[in-house]
Design an enzyme around this catalytic site. Structure first.
Site, PDB file in Angstrom:
ATOM      1  CG  ASN A   1     -26.390  16.509  26.885  1.00 33.58           C
ATOM      2  OD1 ASN A   1     -26.635  16.074  25.759  1.00 33.58           O
ATOM      3  ND2 ASN A   1     -26.609  15.801  27.982  1.00 33.58           N
TER       4      ASN A   1
ATOM      5  CB  CYS B   1     -28.206  11.289  25.542  1.00 34.30           C
ATOM      6  SG  CYS B   1     -28.840  12.753  26.363  1.00 34.30           S
TER       7      CYS B   1
ATOM      8  CG  HIS C   1     -23.927  11.868  24.834  1.00 31.75           C
ATOM      9  ND1 HIS C   1     -24.498  12.856  24.064  1.00 31.75           N
ATOM     10  CD2 HIS C   1     -24.515  11.943  26.060  1.00 31.75           C
ATOM     11  CE1 HIS C   1     -25.406  13.496  24.800  1.00 31.75           C
ATOM     12  NE2 HIS C   1     -25.425  12.962  26.012  1.00 31.75           N
TER      13      HIS C   1
END
Ligand code: UT7
Length: 315
Positions: A272, A105, A242
């Site tokens: 996500n 990520c 993020h």
């Protein structure tokens, strides 16, 4: 900036029919309302190429200008060659270097940082920095604790080298701070790979454990960015984190005194998307006119490894 999403949208209501979950649980715990899921032809390189083409068009550049492609992904088309070289070929870029970056990520902040080093060293002139993922391919669709959280997509940024004036309003990357700590492996990992199982594997996560570390880690690297540049949370125009969980985003902003209205959030729309989440959010906020030239922007991410990092830039 350019972005690309798969055709198929999957809502929380759709997920209620697939696993034992509810729209209410997903929204309350994460802020996610829908995400996009790649179809068979929509590979990571296909999504990345589409995002890159849009970014080139908006930047007024062509494939001939590009001499560097840094592509962040944990879901490459193949074990090798890199997804970056496939995007290079699809775009018609025939010079320079192209390679993948694997930081889960945090991939996009890692990729921007690497591209910045290449450009400021003078070795390269114009980079495509891409975050692209098809996490739906590595999800266990029977595990409700993970499959409701992730989505697919790609975002791309064109970064070019310019001489600055040395004054405070110079555009570009101002400071970058990357960290990792491999001791946290078992909290977020994929249970397969070429050299272990010979399979692709599925994502496994102890969500609570990741959550427990996330806010402290990302606020640490943002504090580093403020210190390095002599700026404060009040100077920021936009905070583009993020997009994993709205509660992590809000808690991080609150801890550093970043006003809630300065946060760019797309987690409700995309879920996500790992390395793609920041460039998707940036592309959204550029397209709708929020982020403007000379705005001070903070990016941050944290993910598997653990890896984490921040990038501060003047748009
Ligand atoms: O991208 C980088 C890294 N990833 C992250 O940043 C993710 C970090 N973690 C999180 O975002 C959160 O921990 C989650 C959203 C994953 C989970 O939220 P939580 O508040 O930590 O919930 P929990 O894991 O403690 O689960 C609470 C309850 C459990 O039931 P019991 O044990 O209390 O009876 C779970 O079984 O919620 C249950 N649960 C669900 N219920 C409905 C777990 N998943 C679901 C689900 N639907 N999908």
């Amino acid at each position: 900036m350019g972005a690309s999403l798969p055709e198929r949208r999957l809502t929380n209501k759709d997920l209620e029919k697939m696993v034992d979950t509810t729209d209410e649980w997903i929204v309350q715990r994460t802020g996610i309302r829908e995400r996009y899921i790649a179809g068979p032809g929509e590979t990571t390189s296909v999504l990345a190429t589409r995002a890159a083409q849009k970014a080139l068009e908006r930047a007024g550049r062509t494939a001939a200008d590009i001499d560097l492609i840094v592509l962040a992904t944990s879901t490459p088309d193949f074990t090798f060659p890199s997804t970056a070289t496939q995007v290079q070929a699809a775009l018609g870029v025939t010079r320079g270097a192209a390679f993948d970056v694997q930081a889960v990520c945090s991939g996009f902040v890692y990729a921007v940082t690497i591209a910045d080093k290449f450009l400021t060293s003078g070795s390269h002139e114009c980079a495509l920095v891409i975050g692209a993922e098809t996490f739906s391919r590595i999800l266990d669709w029977e595990d409700r604790t993970t499959c409701v959280l992730f989505g697919d997509g790609a975002g791309a940024m064109v970064l070019a080298r310019h001489e600055g004036t040395g004054e405070g309003r110079d555009r570009g990357i101002m400071t970058t701070h990357l960290r990792s700590d491999g001791r946290h492996r078992e909290k977020l990992y994929v249970d397969g790979g070429p050299s272990t199982t010979g399979t692709v594997g599925k994502l496994r996560m102890s969500g609570k454990e990741v959550f427990r570390h996330a806010v402290g880690m990302v606020t640490d690297v943002m504090t580093d960015a403020f210190k390095a540049t002599g700026t404060t949370a009040k100077d920021l125009d936009w905070f583009v984190p993020h997009q994993a969980n709205e509660r992590i985003i809000d808690a991080s902003a609150d801890k550093l005194g970043i006003a809630r209205e300065k946060i760019v959030k797309t987690v409700h729309l995309h879920g996500n998307t790992s390395a793609a989440s920041i460039p998707l959010a940036l592309a959204t906020a550029c397209e709708d006119g929020r982020i403007k030239t000379h705005d001070l922007v903070m990016l941050e991410a944290m993910g598997g490894g653990f890896t984490w990092g921040s990038v501060m830039l003047r748009w």
